[in-house]
Design a protein around this motif. Structure first.
Motif, PDB file in Angstrom:
ATOM      1  N   LEU A 291    -134.093  29.741 127.492  1.00 42.02           N
ATOM      2  CA  LEU A 291    -133.336  28.487 126.527  1.00 42.02           C
ATOM      3  C   LEU A 291    -131.823  28.596 126.491  1.00 42.02           C
ATOM      4  N   ASN A 292    -131.571  29.644 126.572  1.00 41.29           N
ATOM      5  CA  ASN A 292    -129.798  29.905 126.896  1.00 41.29           C
ATOM      6  C   ASN A 292    -129.046  28.348 127.301  1.00 41.29           C
TER       7      ASN A 292
ATOM      8  N   ILE B 237    -132.072  23.293 121.181  1.00 40.17           N
ATOM      9  CA  ILE B 237    -133.044  25.002 120.684  1.00 40.17           C
ATOM     10  C   ILE B 237    -133.269  24.726 119.164  1.00 40.17           C
TER      11      ILE B 237
ATOM     12  N   LYS C 178    -137.157  22.994 119.397  1.00 38.78           N
ATOM     13  CA  LYS C 178    -137.843  23.731 120.544  1.00 38.78           C
ATOM     14  C   LYS C 178    -137.950  25.344 119.377  1.00 38.78           C
ATOM     15  N   LYS C 179    -137.275  25.328 118.521  1.00 39.20           N
ATOM     16  CA  LYS C 179    -137.569  26.456 117.422  1.00 39.20           C
ATOM     17  C   LYS C 179    -138.461  26.062 116.414  1.00 39.20           C
TER      18      LYS C 179
END
Length: 170
Positions: free
Chosen positions: A113-114, A121, A124-125
């Motif tokens: 995910l970085n 991101i 995804k959260k």
């Protein structure tokens, strides 16, 4: 003439049962139960659907126009449905669009995910928050257990090395 026929009556308590899409013209369809238990269907048109790009504006507009009906629908679910309408309007077949969105809206545990952009991101959260809320066990639920404690098997556990030494605590 009665005024009650022309006022916009707000539904006090809505229990969503099913949410889906209508392709032509693009709309989100919500099947729900009223406070009295009567089943109803609400069609909510999606206006200004872009051909490509984010659909956050359309999702926000839907929420604003239909607050009483969509308050219990997770943002991620609504965004996924609007993205489905977007993909189909671009010419993709329904099955193709569903497969692409399933990839886009699932979390791969091996994905780094970085390496994602801030927008990805954030998406995804939202997905993780949504799945957490769905699997959360709260007081009053049949499987709820106060102060649950679980012992995990430690026979395959490896020594971490950096924190297991007693040399500093001597």
């Amino acid at each position: 003439m009665s005024e009650s026929l022309h006022t916009d009556k707000k539904e006090p308590s809505i229990t969503p049962q099913f949410i889906g899409v209508r392709l032509k013209p693009p709309a989100v369809a919500l099947r729900y139960l009223t406070a009295s238990g009567a089943p109803r269907v609400r069609l909510m048109p999606v206006r200004g659907l872009p051909t490509y790009g984010p659909v956050t504006l359309q999702v926000a507009q839907l929420r604003q126009r239909h607050t009483n009906y969509l308050s219990k629908v997770p943002d991620v679910r609504l965004e996924k449905l609007v993205r489905l309408l977007q993909e189909v309007s671009c010419g993709r077949q329904m099955q193709e669009a569903v497969e692409a969105l399933n990839k886009e809206y699932t979390i791969d545990p091996n994905q780094d995910l970085n390496k994602l952009s801030d927008v990805d991101i954030e998406k995804k959260k939202k997905i993780m928050d949504s799945s957490f809320v769905l699997s959360q066990v709260k007081p009053g639920d049949p499987d709820y257990e106060y102060d649950k404690r679980v012992d995990f098997a430690t026979e395959d556990q490896q020594d971490a090395g950096w924190d297991s030494s007693d040399e500093f605590y001597g």
